[in-house]
Design an enzyme around this catalytic site. Sequence first.
Site, PDB file in Angstrom:
ATOM      1  N   GLU A  57      25.779 -26.779  14.771  1.00 32.48           N
ATOM      2  CA  GLU A  57      26.961 -26.248  15.451  1.00 32.48           C
ATOM      3  C   GLU A  57      26.751 -24.799  15.878  1.00 32.48           C
ATOM      4  OE1 GLU A  57      29.461 -27.795  16.533  1.00 32.48           O
ATOM      5  OE2 GLU A  57      29.066 -29.719  15.583  1.00 32.48           O
ATOM      6  N   GLU A 114      27.168 -24.077  19.780  1.00 29.68           N
ATOM      7  CA  GLU A 114      28.338 -23.323  20.235  1.00 29.68           C
ATOM      8  C   GLU A 114      28.042 -21.854  20.507  1.00 29.68           C
ATOM      9  OE1 GLU A 114      31.800 -23.823  17.835  1.00 29.68           O
ATOM     10  OE2 GLU A 114      32.047 -25.913  18.450  1.00 29.68           O
ATOM     11  N   GLU A 116      35.045 -26.451  26.157  1.00 27.69           N
ATOM     12  CA  GLU A 116      34.020 -25.446  25.875  1.00 27.69           C
ATOM     13  C   GLU A 116      33.487 -24.785  27.142  1.00 27.69           C
ATOM     14  OE1 GLU A 116      30.991 -27.276  23.587  1.00 27.69           O
ATOM     15  OE2 GLU A 116      32.201 -27.392  21.756  1.00 27.69           O
ATOM     16  N   ARG A 142      42.735 -25.227  22.550  1.00 25.74           N
ATOM     17  CA  ARG A 142      43.041 -26.331  21.640  1.00 25.74           C
ATOM     18  C   ARG A 142      44.365 -26.944  22.070  1.00 25.74           C
ATOM     19  NH1 ARG A 142      38.428 -27.935  19.277  1.00 25.74           N
ATOM     20  NH2 ARG A 142      37.384 -26.253  18.117  1.00 25.74           N
ATOM     21  N   ALA A 154      32.349 -24.214  14.654  1.00 29.38           N
ATOM     22  CA  ALA A 154      32.682 -25.287  13.725  1.00 29.38           C
ATOM     23  C   ALA A 154      32.467 -26.620  14.408  1.00 29.38           C
ATOM     24  CB  ALA A 154      34.132 -25.168  13.247  1.00 29.38           C
TER      25      ALA A 154
END
Length: 220
Positions: free
Chosen positions: A107, A111, A157, A78, A90
Amino acid sequence: MTAPVGGSAEPPADEYVDLPVRERERVFEGRVWDVRRDEFEYGPRGASIVREYVDHPGAVAVLALDEDDRVLLIRQYRHPVRAREWEIPAGLLDVDGEPPVEAARRELAEEADLVASDWAVLADYFTTPGGSDEAIRIYLARGLAAAPDVHDREDEEADMLVRWVPLDECVDAVLARRVGNPSLAVGVLAAAASRARGWASLAAADTPWPAHPGLRPAGG
């Protein structure tokens, strides 16, 4: 014992209000969220107050819990906090008209390559109520199975790690301040507390969400 100012016998609960807005301006348009400036009336004399805040679409998060009480965690970079932090799956509510629980299903599949047969609302919270209208709903997902499709991942990701961690170890990590993601912290603490109460606090997956400004009934 003297009661605190404003105290009552009622349990604490947020009150959602719609104040008269005299002027609203979008001062910055971003790729994901905007910054708005509102001039609104407040108080018995209708004093004018100006506040700037991040106008956010809202988001959902998923605490996926397996039959061994392990939580699925992902580690992702992040940039604003310059950290590869541990999180739960999320994502933004960025599909018009999509129900929040369907966004959560999407999601989890995108993910974590998982689907779940049992969904419930675990917790709702505001991320930064003094500077953003972002509201997040955390779902508890159980009855997990592999998704039929595996999703390609790119950008931050691309090197995302996935790990199954016992719920109690997740709680320890939060209390020891080793992890700082808010959805992870709220989710695992809420799950541990709910589990101790026989999961009695869980709500149906389609429970109304008045904390989200865009999903709040008119006039409330």
